[in-house]
Design a protein around this motif. Structure first.
Motif, short mmCIF file in Angstrom:
data_model
loop_
_atom_site.label_atom_id
_atom_site.label_comp_id
_atom_site.label_asym_id
_atom_site.label_seq_id
_atom_site.Cartn_x
_atom_site.Cartn_y
_atom_site.Cartn_z
N GLU A 160 -8.19 10.20 -6.90
CA GLU A 160 -7.45 11.30 -6.27
C GLU A 160 -5.95 11.05 -6.34
O GLU A 160 -5.49 9.91 -6.51
N ASN A 161 -5.16 12.12 -6.17
CA ASN A 161 -3.71 11.94 -6.09
C ASN A 161 -3.33 11.39 -4.71
O ASN A 161 -4.15 11.35 -3.79
N SER A 162 -2.09 10.98 -4.58
CA SER A 162 -1.64 10.29 -3.36
C SER A 162 -1.79 11.13 -2.11
O SER A 162 -2.17 10.63 -1.04
N ILE A 163 -1.50 12.42 -2.23
CA ILE A 163 -1.60 13.30 -1.06
C ILE A 163 -3.04 13.37 -0.56
O ILE A 163 -3.29 13.28 0.65
N ILE A 166 -4.04 9.99 1.13
CA ILE A 166 -3.50 9.87 2.48
C ILE A 166 -4.29 10.74 3.44
O ILE A 166 -4.65 10.32 4.55
N ALA A 167 -4.59 11.97 3.01
CA ALA A 167 -5.35 12.89 3.86
C ALA A 167 -6.74 12.34 4.14
O ALA A 167 -7.25 12.44 5.27
N ARG A 168 -7.36 11.76 3.12
CA ARG A 168 -8.70 11.19 3.30
C ARG A 168 -8.67 10.06 4.32
O ARG A 168 -9.52 9.99 5.21
N GLU A 203 2.89 5.08 7.87
CA GLU A 203 2.42 3.70 7.66
C GLU A 203 1.26 3.68 6.67
O GLU A 203 1.18 2.80 5.81
N VAL A 204 0.36 4.64 6.78
CA VAL A 204 -0.76 4.74 5.84
C VAL A 204 -0.24 4.90 4.41
O VAL A 204 -0.71 4.24 3.48
N GLU A 205 0.74 5.77 4.22
CA GLU A 205 1.32 5.99 2.89
C GLU A 205 1.95 4.71 2.36
O GLU A 205 1.78 4.37 1.18
N TYR A 206 2.64 3.98 3.21
CA TYR A 206 3.31 2.76 2.77
C TYR A 206 2.29 1.70 2.34
O TYR A 206 2.43 1.06 1.29
N VAL A 207 1.26 1.50 3.17
CA VAL A 207 0.23 0.52 2.85
C VAL A 207 -0.49 0.93 1.57
O VAL A 207 -0.79 0.09 0.71
N LEU A 208 -0.77 2.22 1.42
CA LEU A 208 -1.46 2.72 0.24
C LEU A 208 -0.64 2.46 -1.02
O LEU A 208 -1.16 2.05 -2.06
N ARG A 209 0.67 2.68 -0.94
CA ARG A 209 1.54 2.55 -2.11
C ARG A 209 1.91 1.11 -2.43
O ARG A 209 1.91 0.68 -3.58
N PHE A 210 2.21 0.31 -1.40
CA PHE A 210 2.79 -1.01 -1.63
C PHE A 210 1.88 -2.17 -1.24
O PHE A 210 2.22 -3.32 -1.50
#
Length: 217
Positions: A160-163, A166-168, A203-210
């Motif tokens: 899936e894409n990042s958006i 994150i939503a999931r 925070e979820v986005e940051y952990v997911l990305r980095f």
């Protein structure tokens, strides 16, 4: 985050997604009982594992890098905890038993399952083929529960894409937090790899990305 904790995975999966509804159902049953219960106390009488009918299995997080010699990456952490939502408990609050570690076969046969069942029902000693497993007689009260862990890495690896990712994750976290609040528990939910507290979409986005907490920089 202190490493001296125990973890108990409640619904491990090999997929790129959690079994969210099944995880929620199992979590609610545990929260309702206010304890992790042995299979006998759950009245399920599942006696196929090394923990038999009277013991609860936990992963000792401090031993997560210890592997069974016959199987690569084989231990409780990699088999259960890292691929599920897990309940977290501090060490030193209740008594645990260190099982006698038996050799894990490279491939389980019918004979191996029979042996595992027999050792699991032993009245004299506890056994396991997972070097990071400990066992607790009868129950682990949730008064000691210090948090849940969530496997962000599983979602990171899907297509899936990042958006959508994150939503999931946020949807899963909302469901887990709803279950906790429904039964009167207020504990953090951590990412299993970084132990970042997953308390906001940012925070979820940051952990997911980095792959690390934004609070650690």
């Amino acid at each position: 985050m202190k490493e001296d904790i125990y973890l108990h995975g409640i619904c491990p999966t090999n997929a790129f997604y959690l079994e969210t509804y099944e995880t929620y159902e199992i979590l609610c049953k545990i929260l309702k009982c206010r304890a992790l219960l042995s299979s006998k106390l759950q009245r399920t009488i599942s006696n196929e594992g090394f923990n038999g009918v009277d013991y609860v299995s936990l992963c000792d997080y401090t031993r997560r890098y210890v592997m069974a010699k016959a199987k690569q990456n084989f231990n409780a952490y990699n088999t259960y905890v890292r691929y599920s939502v897990s309940l977290m408990f501090p060490q030193g609050e209740f008594e645990v038993i260190d099982p006698v570690i038996v050799k894990a076969p490279s491939r389980m046969t019918a004979k191996d399952y029979i042996k595992m069942k027999k050792l699991g029902l032993s009245k004299d000693k506890r056994f396991s083929d997972m070097p990071d497993e400990v066992q607790v007689k009868d129950r682990v009260p949730l008064e000691y529960m210090s948090g849940l862990t969530y496997p962000v890495h599983m979602v990171r690896e899907n297509d899936e894409n990042s958006i959508k990712k994150i939503a999931r994750i946020m949807d899963d976290l909302d469901i887990l937090n709803y279950a906790l609040s429904e039964y009167g528990y207020d504990v953090p939910i951590y990412d299993i790899d970084t132990f970042a507290v997953l308390d906001s979409p940012k925070e979820v986005e940051y952990v997911l990305r980095f792959g690390k907490s934004s609070k650690s920089i």
